[in-house]
Design an enzyme around this catalytic site. Structure first.
Site, PDB file in Angstrom:
ATOM      1  N   ASP A   1       0.816  -1.212  -0.191  1.00 24.70           N
ATOM      2  CA  ASP A   1       0.151   0.032  -0.134  1.00 24.70           C
ATOM      3  C   ASP A   1       0.915   1.268  -0.044  1.00 24.70           C
ATOM      4  OD1 ASP A   1      -2.988   1.255   0.632  1.00 24.70           O
ATOM      5  OD2 ASP A   1      -1.261   2.170   1.723  1.00 24.70           O
ATOM      6  N   TYR A   4       3.061   9.642  -0.156  1.00 24.00           N
ATOM      7  CA  TYR A   4       4.282   8.977   0.587  1.00 24.00           C
ATOM      8  C   TYR A   4       5.415   9.241  -0.028  1.00 24.00           C
ATOM      9  CZ  TYR A   4       0.309   6.248   2.725  1.00 24.00           C
ATOM     10  OH  TYR A   4      -1.160   5.801   3.230  1.00 24.00           O
ATOM     11  N   LYS A  52      -2.908   5.945  -4.075  1.00 22.06           N
ATOM     12  CA  LYS A  52      -4.041   6.893  -3.860  1.00 22.06           C
ATOM     13  C   LYS A  52      -3.630   8.562  -4.282  1.00 22.06           C
ATOM     14  CE  LYS A  52      -3.893   4.755   0.652  1.00 22.06           C
ATOM     15  NZ  LYS A  52      -2.438   4.516   0.929  1.00 22.06           N
ATOM     16  N   HIS A 111      -7.428   9.743  -1.557  1.00 16.71           N
ATOM     17  CA  HIS A 111      -6.611   9.873  -0.104  1.00 16.71           C
ATOM     18  C   HIS A 111      -7.762  10.427   1.116  1.00 16.71           C
ATOM     19  CE1 HIS A 111      -2.633   9.164   1.551  1.00 16.71           C
ATOM     20  NE2 HIS A 111      -3.489   9.162   2.479  1.00 16.71           N
TER      21      HIS A 111
END
Length: 273
Positions: free
Chosen positions: A44, A49, A74, A107
């Site tokens: 994930d 990120y 996302k 998100h």
């Protein structure tokens, strides 16, 4: 590994590796390597990120074929809206060095209905073009989900939410289940805060497991998908070693009773961008 079947028939592992903000290339490479060796097949990531490229490289360097892994990313808040979401997703595919993702999520909803509905239209188009095998949302509450269901041609398959013993979210989970959506728990271990919890340690002793394993099992017995994050080999191995026992009803009730609606992240009903 147990798989769950999403509302469009796509199968998704019930447990995966979360890689929130792991940006050190070697650290991420090792985490993915140990995860693959331990039996993980779901990973994930997210635009936010800042490690889609590194994840793509780590997967490519593993012995696994693309179709053997389940990849989630996302759309970040600054990339919402039809055009931006579409363009940023193409960037994500380039970074991952993949032709498609298995699951694409929005998100955060934010507070602008028109914006997340526009973003959802972009996800529907991506899905129809077979660049995402399934689409869903993250951090969406009931009111946001109702907006999506009233204005969509493809229903969301997943809602990824904060869930742990202090925030069990049963009302939202029940709503999602009734809408044929799977719930996925981010921060299932509450960012490590439950490791020394006396209630959980006591339950863990009974099953010869750790507090973390008890929490993950509690989620799985509720049919909640989990994506615990770790970069430590022993923790990665520990987190997947949860399929050889079952919690009894009394222990599930004890964990349920720990709920105090305490979040580690933003409240989606208030957070905006």
């Amino acid at each position: 590994m147990i798989n769950v079947k999403l509302n469009n028939g796509v199968e998704m592992p019930i447990l995966g590796l979360g890689i929130y903000k792991i940006t050190d290339k070697k650290e991420l490479y090792n985490a993915v390597k140990w995860a693959v060796e331990s039996g993980y097949r779901k990973f994930d990531t997210a635009q936010f990120y800042d490690n889609e490229k590194e994840l793509g490289e780590a997967i490519k360097n593993s012995a696994l074929k693309r179709e053997e892994v389940f990849i989630t990313t996302k759309i970040w808040n600054t990339n919402q809206g039809y055009k931006k979401a579409t363009e940023s997703f193409e960037e994500s595919l380039k970074k991952l060095n993949m032709d498609y993702v298995d699951l694409l999520l929005i998100h955060w909803p934010g507070q602008k209905k028109e914006r997340y509905l526009e973003t959802w239209k972009a996800l529907e188009n991506i899905y129809k073009n077979k660049k995402a095998r399934a689409i869903g949302v993250s951090n969406f509450e009931i009111k946001h989900l109702n907006d999506i269901f009233e204005n969509s041609s493809v229903p969301p398959a997943v809602n990824q939410i904060e869930r742990h013993p202090n925030l069990n979210q049963y009302e939202l989970i029940e709503f999602c289940k009734n809408k044929n959506m799977f719930v996925e728990a981010w921060s299932p271990l509450g960012r490590g805060k439950f490791i020394e919890n006396e209630t959980l340690k006591e339950i863990a002793k009974k099953y010869n497991k750790t507090a973390s394993q008890i929490i993950l099992r509690w989620n799985i017995e509720n049919k909640i998908v989990v994506i615990p994050k770790s970069v430590k080999k022993e923790r990665i191995e520990e987190n997947i070693n949860i399929f050889d026992f079952k919690l009894d009803g009394e222990d599930i009730k004890k964990i349920d009773s720990m709920n105090n609606n305490e979040r580690t992240g933003f409240n989606p009903l208030e957070f905006d961008f």
